[in-house]
Design a protein around this motif. Sequence first.
Motif, PDB file in Angstrom:
ATOM      1  N   ALA A  42       0.828  -1.206   0.000  1.00  0.00           N
ATOM      2  CA  ALA A  42       0.000   0.000   0.000  1.00  0.00           C
ATOM      3  C   ALA A  42       0.862   1.256   0.000  1.00  0.00           C
ATOM      4  O   ALA A  42       0.573   2.219  -0.719  1.00  0.00           O
ATOM      5  CB  ALA A  42      -0.946   0.000   1.198  1.00  0.00           C
ATOM      6  N   GLU A  43       1.917   1.258   0.787  1.00  0.00           N
ATOM      7  CA  GLU A  43       2.834   2.395   0.842  1.00  0.00           C
ATOM      8  C   GLU A  43       3.494   2.611  -0.523  1.00  0.00           C
ATOM      9  O   GLU A  43       3.625   3.737  -0.998  1.00  0.00           O
ATOM     10  CB  GLU A  43       3.880   2.148   1.922  1.00  0.00           C
ATOM     11  CG  GLU A  43       4.865   3.266   2.106  1.00  0.00           C
ATOM     12  CD  GLU A  43       5.936   2.932   3.138  1.00  0.00           C
ATOM     13  OE1 GLU A  43       6.721   3.846   3.446  1.00  0.00           O
ATOM     14  OE2 GLU A  43       6.007   1.780   3.621  1.00  0.00           O
ATOM     15  N   PHE A  44       3.906   1.518  -1.169  1.00  0.00           N
ATOM     16  CA  PHE A  44       4.531   1.614  -2.484  1.00  0.00           C
ATOM     17  C   PHE A  44       3.546   2.144  -3.515  1.00  0.00           C
ATOM     18  O   PHE A  44       3.876   3.030  -4.306  1.00  0.00           O
ATOM     19  CB  PHE A  44       5.067   0.248  -2.920  1.00  0.00           C
ATOM     20  CG  PHE A  44       5.729   0.281  -4.262  1.00  0.00           C
ATOM     21  CD1 PHE A  44       7.044   0.690  -4.389  1.00  0.00           C
ATOM     22  CD2 PHE A  44       5.024  -0.067  -5.406  1.00  0.00           C
ATOM     23  CE1 PHE A  44       7.656   0.742  -5.632  1.00  0.00           C
ATOM     24  CE2 PHE A  44       5.621  -0.032  -6.659  1.00  0.00           C
ATOM     25  CZ  PHE A  44       6.942   0.380  -6.769  1.00  0.00           C
ATOM     26  N   VAL A  45       2.334   1.608  -3.526  1.00  0.00           N
ATOM     27  CA  VAL A  45       1.307   2.042  -4.484  1.00  0.00           C
ATOM     28  C   VAL A  45       1.036   3.529  -4.319  1.00  0.00           C
ATOM     29  O   VAL A  45       1.038   4.287  -5.292  1.00  0.00           O
ATOM     30  CB  VAL A  45       0.017   1.209  -4.311  1.00  0.00           C
ATOM     31  CG1 VAL A  45      -1.154   1.842  -5.043  1.00  0.00           C
ATOM     32  CG2 VAL A  45       0.231  -0.220  -4.796  1.00  0.00           C
ATOM     33  N   ALA A  46       0.806   3.957  -3.088  1.00  0.00           N
ATOM     34  CA  ALA A  46       0.528   5.373  -2.840  1.00  0.00           C
ATOM     35  C   ALA A  46       1.706   6.243  -3.272  1.00  0.00           C
ATOM     36  O   ALA A  46       1.518   7.279  -3.917  1.00  0.00           O
ATOM     37  CB  ALA A  46       0.217   5.595  -1.357  1.00  0.00           C
ATOM     38  N   GLY A  47       2.912   5.831  -2.933  1.00  0.00           N
ATOM     39  CA  GLY A  47       4.099   6.604  -3.297  1.00  0.00           C
ATOM     40  C   GLY A  47       4.317   6.663  -4.796  1.00  0.00           C
ATOM     41  O   GLY A  47       4.680   7.715  -5.336  1.00  0.00           O
ATOM     42  N   PHE A  52       4.242   9.955  -9.635  1.00  0.00           N
ATOM     43  CA  PHE A  52       3.796  10.242 -10.996  1.00  0.00           C
ATOM     44  C   PHE A  52       3.131  11.622 -11.044  1.00  0.00           C
ATOM     45  O   PHE A  52       3.460  12.441 -11.909  1.00  0.00           O
ATOM     46  CB  PHE A  52       2.805   9.186 -11.497  1.00  0.00           C
ATOM     47  CG  PHE A  52       2.230   9.537 -12.844  1.00  0.00           C
ATOM     48  CD1 PHE A  52       2.891   9.161 -13.997  1.00  0.00           C
ATOM     49  CD2 PHE A  52       1.058  10.263 -12.957  1.00  0.00           C
ATOM     50  CE1 PHE A  52       2.374   9.510 -15.244  1.00  0.00           C
ATOM     51  CE2 PHE A  52       0.540  10.618 -14.184  1.00  0.00           C
ATOM     52  CZ  PHE A  52       1.201  10.238 -15.329  1.00  0.00           C
ATOM     53  N   ILE A  53       2.221  11.872 -10.124  1.00  0.00           N
ATOM     54  CA  ILE A  53       1.500  13.147 -10.089  1.00  0.00           C
ATOM     55  C   ILE A  53       2.491  14.308  -9.987  1.00  0.00           C
ATOM     56  O   ILE A  53       2.333  15.328 -10.647  1.00  0.00           O
ATOM     57  CB  ILE A  53       0.507  13.192  -8.902  1.00  0.00           C
ATOM     58  CG1 ILE A  53      -0.535  12.080  -9.017  1.00  0.00           C
ATOM     59  CG2 ILE A  53      -0.127  14.560  -8.754  1.00  0.00           C
ATOM     60  CD1 ILE A  53      -1.465  12.170 -10.184  1.00  0.00           C
ATOM     61  N   ASP A  54       3.519  14.141  -9.175  1.00  0.00           N
ATOM     62  CA  ASP A  54       4.491  15.212  -8.942  1.00  0.00           C
ATOM     63  C   ASP A  54       5.494  15.391 -10.082  1.00  0.00           C
ATOM     64  O   ASP A  54       6.009  16.491 -10.274  1.00  0.00           O
ATOM     65  CB  ASP A  54       5.284  14.951  -7.653  1.00  0.00           C
ATOM     66  CG  ASP A  54       4.433  15.095  -6.404  1.00  0.00           C
ATOM     67  OD1 ASP A  54       3.345  15.712  -6.490  1.00  0.00           O
ATOM     68  OD2 ASP A  54       4.848  14.587  -5.349  1.00  0.00           O
ATOM     69  N   SER A  55       5.783  14.317 -10.839  1.00  0.00           N
ATOM     70  CA  SER A  55       6.904  14.426 -11.770  1.00  0.00           C
ATOM     71  C   SER A  55       6.613  14.087 -13.230  1.00  0.00           C
ATOM     72  O   SER A  55       7.508  14.217 -14.063  1.00  0.00           O
ATOM     73  CB  SER A  55       8.047  13.538 -11.285  1.00  0.00           C
ATOM     74  OG  SER A  55       7.643  12.182 -11.318  1.00  0.00           O
ATOM     75  N   ALA A  56       5.399  13.683 -13.549  1.00  0.00           N
ATOM     76  CA  ALA A  56       5.103  13.298 -14.936  1.00  0.00           C
ATOM     77  C   ALA A  56       5.216  14.497 -15.864  1.00  0.00           C
ATOM     78  O   ALA A  56       4.798  15.605 -15.525  1.00  0.00           O
ATOM     79  CB  ALA A  56       3.715  12.695 -15.031  1.00  0.00           C
ATOM     80  N   VAL A  79      -5.246   5.427 -11.902  1.00  0.00           N
ATOM     81  CA  VAL A  79      -4.361   4.703 -10.983  1.00  0.00           C
ATOM     82  C   VAL A  79      -3.893   3.398 -11.619  1.00  0.00           C
ATOM     83  O   VAL A  79      -2.708   3.049 -11.540  1.00  0.00           O
ATOM     84  CB  VAL A  79      -5.054   4.453  -9.626  1.00  0.00           C
ATOM     85  CG1 VAL A  79      -4.236   3.509  -8.752  1.00  0.00           C
ATOM     86  CG2 VAL A  79      -5.280   5.776  -8.905  1.00  0.00           C
ATOM     87  N   GLN A  80      -4.777   2.681 -12.287  1.00  0.00           N
ATOM     88  CA  GLN A  80      -4.394   1.445 -12.968  1.00  0.00           C
ATOM     89  C   GLN A  80      -3.312   1.723 -14.014  1.00  0.00           C
ATOM     90  O   GLN A  80      -2.336   0.972 -14.125  1.00  0.00           O
ATOM     91  CB  GLN A  80      -5.604   0.808 -13.650  1.00  0.00           C
ATOM     92  CG  GLN A  80      -6.612   0.240 -12.696  1.00  0.00           C
ATOM     93  CD  GLN A  80      -7.915  -0.115 -13.392  1.00  0.00           C
ATOM     94  OE1 GLN A  80      -8.334   0.529 -14.352  1.00  0.00           O
ATOM     95  NE2 GLN A  80      -8.576  -1.144 -12.891  1.00  0.00           N
ATOM     96  N   THR A  81      -3.488   2.787 -14.771  1.00  0.00           N
ATOM     97  CA  THR A  81      -2.525   3.137 -15.817  1.00  0.00           C
ATOM     98  C   THR A  81      -1.176   3.496 -15.221  1.00  0.00           C
ATOM     99  O   THR A  81      -0.132   3.052 -15.699  1.00  0.00           O
ATOM    100  CB  THR A  81      -3.070   4.290 -16.682  1.00  0.00           C
ATOM    101  OG1 THR A  81      -4.335   3.885 -17.238  1.00  0.00           O
ATOM    102  CG2 THR A  81      -2.106   4.659 -17.790  1.00  0.00           C
ATOM    103  N   ILE A  82      -1.182   4.279 -14.170  1.00  0.00           N
ATOM    104  CA  ILE A  82       0.067   4.656 -13.503  1.00  0.00           C
ATOM    105  C   ILE A  82       0.781   3.406 -12.990  1.00  0.00           C
ATOM    106  O   ILE A  82       1.988   3.251 -13.176  1.00  0.00           O
ATOM    107  CB  ILE A  82      -0.200   5.656 -12.361  1.00  0.00           C
ATOM    108  CG1 ILE A  82      -0.671   6.998 -12.926  1.00  0.00           C
ATOM    109  CG2 ILE A  82       1.055   5.828 -11.487  1.00  0.00           C
ATOM    110  CD1 ILE A  82      -1.259   7.940 -11.883  1.00  0.00           C
ATOM    111  N   LEU A  83       0.044   2.515 -12.361  1.00  0.00           N
ATOM    112  CA  LEU A  83       0.656   1.302 -11.822  1.00  0.00           C
ATOM    113  C   LEU A  83       1.193   0.410 -12.935  1.00  0.00           C
ATOM    114  O   LEU A  83       2.241  -0.225 -12.767  1.00  0.00           O
ATOM    115  CB  LEU A  83      -0.333   0.546 -10.937  1.00  0.00           C
ATOM    116  CG  LEU A  83      -0.697   1.271  -9.638  1.00  0.00           C
ATOM    117  CD1 LEU A  83      -1.749   0.488  -8.872  1.00  0.00           C
ATOM    118  CD2 LEU A  83       0.530   1.530  -8.781  1.00  0.00           C
ATOM    119  N   LYS A  84       0.516   0.380 -14.066  1.00  0.00           N
ATOM    120  CA  LYS A  84       1.037  -0.381 -15.206  1.00  0.00           C
ATOM    121  C   LYS A  84       2.370   0.210 -15.643  1.00  0.00           C
ATOM    122  O   LYS A  84       3.325  -0.522 -15.897  1.00  0.00           O
ATOM    123  CB  LYS A  84       0.043  -0.354 -16.360  1.00  0.00           C
ATOM    124  CG  LYS A  84       0.528  -1.105 -17.568  1.00  0.00           C
ATOM    125  CD  LYS A  84      -0.488  -1.057 -18.695  1.00  0.00           C
ATOM    126  CE  LYS A  84       0.077  -1.748 -19.919  1.00  0.00           C
ATOM    127  NZ  LYS A  84      -0.804  -1.632 -21.078  1.00  0.00           N
TER     128      LYS A  84
END
Length: 94
Positions: A42-47, A52-56, A79-84
């Motif tokens: 969960a920590e990894f997913v959130a981070g 991504f939000i901060d640096s994309a 979120v699914q796309t970011i995790l992919k």
Amino acid sequence: MLGALIAQLDRPDLAAQVLDTLNPDLAIAIEMRAADASMATAEFVAGAVRAFIDSADDDLWFQMLTVIRKADDPGLTAVQTILKWVATERPGAV
């Protein structure tokens, strides 16, 4: 929608629900990336999503908007796309 989801991604139950919506191989890759980083999933997913939000760059945002434009649940799809992207990114790459 996306903001509310992102704010809660560090909750293990919510992160598990999101991972359950992914292809099983992708979910395993995320869990392995979390383990490699010595982090709870969960920590990894959130981070990862927050990073991504901060640096994309603009190109990634454009790709994201294209993917979620017609989605039934844009927040979850984002979120699914970011995790992919995170799962398929080379370890150590920024």
